[in-house]
Design a protein around this motif. Structure first.
Motif, short mmCIF file in Angstrom:
data_model
loop_
_atom_site.label_atom_id
_atom_site.label_comp_id
_atom_site.label_asym_id
_atom_site.label_seq_id
_atom_site.Cartn_x
_atom_site.Cartn_y
_atom_site.Cartn_z
N ARG A 7 24.45 7.55 -11.06
CA ARG A 7 25.74 8.11 -11.48
C ARG A 7 25.83 8.04 -12.98
O ARG A 7 24.95 7.47 -13.65
N GLU A 58 35.07 10.78 -1.89
CA GLU A 58 35.87 9.61 -2.28
C GLU A 58 37.32 10.05 -2.50
O GLU A 58 37.79 10.18 -3.62
N SER A 96 34.64 12.58 -6.18
CA SER A 96 36.07 12.47 -5.89
C SER A 96 36.62 13.89 -5.85
O SER A 96 36.57 14.59 -6.86
N VAL A 116 34.20 1.48 -2.78
CA VAL A 116 32.84 1.97 -3.04
C VAL A 116 31.80 0.96 -2.56
O VAL A 116 30.74 1.33 -2.03
N1 GLU Z 1 33.88 8.90 -6.97
C1 GLU Z 1 33.59 8.42 -8.28
C2 GLU Z 1 33.91 9.49 -9.27
O1 GLU Z 1 33.76 10.64 -8.98
C3 GLU Z 1 32.13 8.05 -8.45
C4 GLU Z 1 31.87 6.76 -7.85
C5 GLU Z 1 30.45 6.26 -7.93
O2 GLU Z 1 29.50 7.03 -8.10
O3 GLU Z 1 30.33 5.06 -7.78
O4 GLU Z 1 34.33 9.17 -10.35
#
Ligand code: GLU
Length: 299
Positions: A199, A41, A9, A185
């Motif tokens: 993640r 994102e 993000s 997502v």
């Molecule tokens: N964009 C999200 C974040 O940086 C991560 C989303 C994911 O990996 O599903 O918190």
């Protein structure tokens, strides 16, 4: 073929915690000869910027973490989210919610420790007349079933949630029209052909919701691997506030390879804390060596 992704993000600079997850995502895909996509994102226009996106790309490349293609960022994908939303609506699963705390933060991923509450279902069964009497613009929630959803996580083992009890009907679109992280997502991981999501463990609790959405949209869910979080030696979670995560500061006294070596050693991937490049690490990468507990890091 394994298709993995970086999904940052761009609401701030990349920090050491992000780097750790991205390193493992990258090694996993590269060691399997797969493909890696980069997806910004940037759902929430108030909190994200193209400047941060550019800094994140620069920082990934500084550490040798490249990607094969960059897919459209989320701010350009409204039509696809509209289509998914319409499908869920046709299934009778979406309803407007007028509650005032209707998830202002729904666009951002809910990380561990952030207050998330189980929605009591207040607006679930309002009559059309009751809805018409409300003055404010509603957020939109998805009905969840009284059903257990299990995620077989590649590192954390089985994680399950009874969606009705542990999660509640969740917001898929905010009152200002911005789609929520959970919906975006899933639509994007499906569209991008992602087969493996690596993640931070702080997003493990989102995985059952995402699997539920994949099933409603008729798409296969990816494999999930939630990696440990980085902790300071005194046991607290490393935080941006303390500055111990800032990459520019760290790069003032360590090389990228020294930083990667410290992360790889802490993860359990190498036996000694020594400098290593991302490529060298991919050559010896093995998920069975990666610790699942949160990791205490000294640099
Ligand atoms: N964009 C999200 C974040 O940086 C991560 C989303 C994911 O990996 O599903 O918190």
């Amino acid at each position: 073929m394994t298709v993995g992704r970086f999904a940052p993000s761009p609401s701030g600079k990349m920090h050491l915690g992000n780097l750790f997850s991205f390193l493992l995502a990258w090694c996993s895909v590269r060691s399997a000869g797969g493909e890696l996509v980069l997806r910004m994102e940037d759902l929430d226009p108030q909190r994200t910027s193209a400047e941060f996106a550019a800094l994140i790309r620069r920082d990934l490349l500084r550490f040798g973490l490249d990607w094969d293609r960059e897919v459209p960022c989320q701010s350009t994908r409204t039509a696809a989210y509209d289509a998914a939303f319409a499908k869920l609506e046709q299934m009778g699963l979406i309803y407007p919610c007028y509650c005032s705390r209707a998830e202002v933060h729904a666009a951002s991923a809910p990380h561990l420790g952030q207050s998330e509450f189980v929605y009591a279902g207040t607006c679930r069964d309002l009559t059309p007349a009751q809805r018409a009497a409300r003055k404010r613009a509603p957020a939109w929630r998805l009905r969840v079933p009284d059903q257990e959803w299990i995620v077989r996580d590649g590192l954390q083992g089985d994680y399950s949630e009874l969606l009705s009890r542990d999660c509640g009907d969740f917001v898929v679109r905010r009152a200002d029209g911005v789609y929520a992280y959970q919906l975006a997502v899933v639509v994007d991981d499906a569209e991008n052909g992602v087969t493996q999501v690596v993640r931070g463990r702080d997003l493990l609790a989102s995985a059952p919701r995402q699997k539920y959405l994949f099933s409603l949209l008729g798409k296969p869910a990816p494999e999930y691997i939630h990696v440990p979080l980085l902790m300071a030696p005194d046991g607290r979670r490393l935080s941006k506030r303390d500055g111990d995560l800032d990459l520019d500061t760290l790069l003032g006294r360590l090389t990228p390879e020294e930083i990667l070596g410290a992360l790889a050693f802490a993860a359990g991937l190498i036996d000694r804390k020594e400098a290593i490049s991302a490529k060298e690490l991919a050559a010896v990468f093995d998920w069975s060596r990666v610790r699942r507990e949160d990791i205490c890091l000294t640099l």
